[in-house]
Design a protein around this motif. Structure first.
Motif, PDB file in Angstrom:
ATOM      1  N   GLU A 162     -10.111  -1.945  -6.865  1.00  0.00           N
ATOM      2  CA  GLU A 162     -11.316  -1.558  -6.480  1.00  0.00           C
ATOM      3  C   GLU A 162     -12.090  -2.787  -5.857  1.00  0.00           C
ATOM      4  N   VAL A 186     -11.151  -3.270  -2.499  1.00  0.00           N
ATOM      5  CA  VAL A 186     -11.645  -2.557  -1.308  1.00  0.00           C
ATOM      6  C   VAL A 186     -12.949  -2.979  -1.088  1.00  0.00           C
ATOM      7  N   SER A 193     -15.343   5.522   1.679  1.00  0.00           N
ATOM      8  CA  SER A 193     -15.159   6.965   1.151  1.00  0.00           C
ATOM      9  C   SER A 193     -13.977   6.827   0.078  1.00  0.00           C
ATOM     10  N   TRP A 194     -14.377   7.292  -1.090  1.00  0.00           N
ATOM     11  CA  TRP A 194     -13.084   7.501  -1.914  1.00  0.00           C
ATOM     12  C   TRP A 194     -12.690   9.018  -2.083  1.00  0.00           C
ATOM     13  N   ASP A 203     -10.227  11.346  -4.843  1.00  0.00           N
ATOM     14  CA  ASP A 203      -9.291  11.200  -6.090  1.00  0.00           C
ATOM     15  C   ASP A 203      -8.189  12.029  -5.958  1.00  0.00           C
ATOM     16  N   LYS A 210      -6.507   7.061  -6.410  1.00  0.00           N
ATOM     17  CA  LYS A 210      -7.608   7.044  -5.562  1.00  0.00           C
ATOM     18  C   LYS A 210      -7.142   6.613  -4.181  1.00  0.00           C
ATOM     19  N   CYS A 254      -8.860   5.306  -0.472  1.00  0.00           N
ATOM     20  CA  CYS A 254      -9.921   4.868  -0.004  1.00  0.00           C
ATOM     21  C   CYS A 254     -10.009   4.958   1.658  1.00  0.00           C
TER      22      CYS A 254
END
Length: 183
Positions: free
Chosen positions: A94, A97, A108-109, A111, A122, A124
């Motif tokens: 993360e 990112v 935007s993520w 799941d 996830k 992204c």
């Protein structure tokens, strides 16, 4: 003086004709082939489906590049075994990112969960002139961790590469949907 006036009247009469109409805006028309997929055909601790129009470059440590030669792009896949370090691997993924926030307009993520194959992760999407527009990570939470990042071998101009980003993003979703761990 009379000649100048006559010339001026002639120019006005000649120039009066069809009405000038502005040209419509031109839009880039790109057509990409319909994708067909096959199972990754190399030994790795993971497997997933890749598009037929890609080239696979094997790298050390069970890493690989899924290359799109016609788009001058690749999805770089990194693999790390989980050894009681899942939290660190997730934070690192993360963090990579979030390094794009300087150039990103929006992040935007989404799941992802596949209980059948024990795949949790996830995806992204990074809108803007970032170096990587789509990234994902997935794990089984106990043994395996994989990360994929889309890169283009050109200076990022999001408006220009957006159609190609959307095209490859579908393949990356397919990778996540078909991801299985080889124990």
């Amino acid at each position: 003086m009379r000649k100048i006036l006559l010339l001026f009247v002639a120019i006005i009469l000649i120039s009066c004709g069809e009405e000038t109409i502005p040209k419509p805006k031109a839009y880039l028309s790109l057509e990409y082939p319909e994708q067909e997929y096959h199972i990754l055909g190399i030994q790795r601790p993971y497997t997933f489906e890749v598009a037929d129009n890609t080239a696979i470059k094997e790298l050390p440590k069970n890493w690989l590049n899924v290359q799109y030669p016609e788009l001058k792009a690749s999805v770089d896949i990194t693999y790390r075994p989980v050894n009681n370090n899942l939290r660190e691997l997730l934070i690192e993924a993360e963090k990579l990112v979030l390094e794009h926030t300087v150039k990103a307009d929006h992040i935007s993520w989404i799941d992802f969960t596949n209980d059948t194959h024990k795949v949790y992760g996830k995806m992204c999407e990074i809108a803007g002139n970032a170096a990587s527009q789509v990234q994902f990570h997935a794990t089984d939470s106990t043994k395996h961790f994989i990360k994929g990042s889309l890169f283009f071998y050109v200076k990022p101009n999001y408006d220009s590469i957006y159609p190609a980003v959307e095209y490859v993003k579908k393949d990356m979703i397919r990778m996540m949907e078909t991801l299985q761990w080889n124990n």
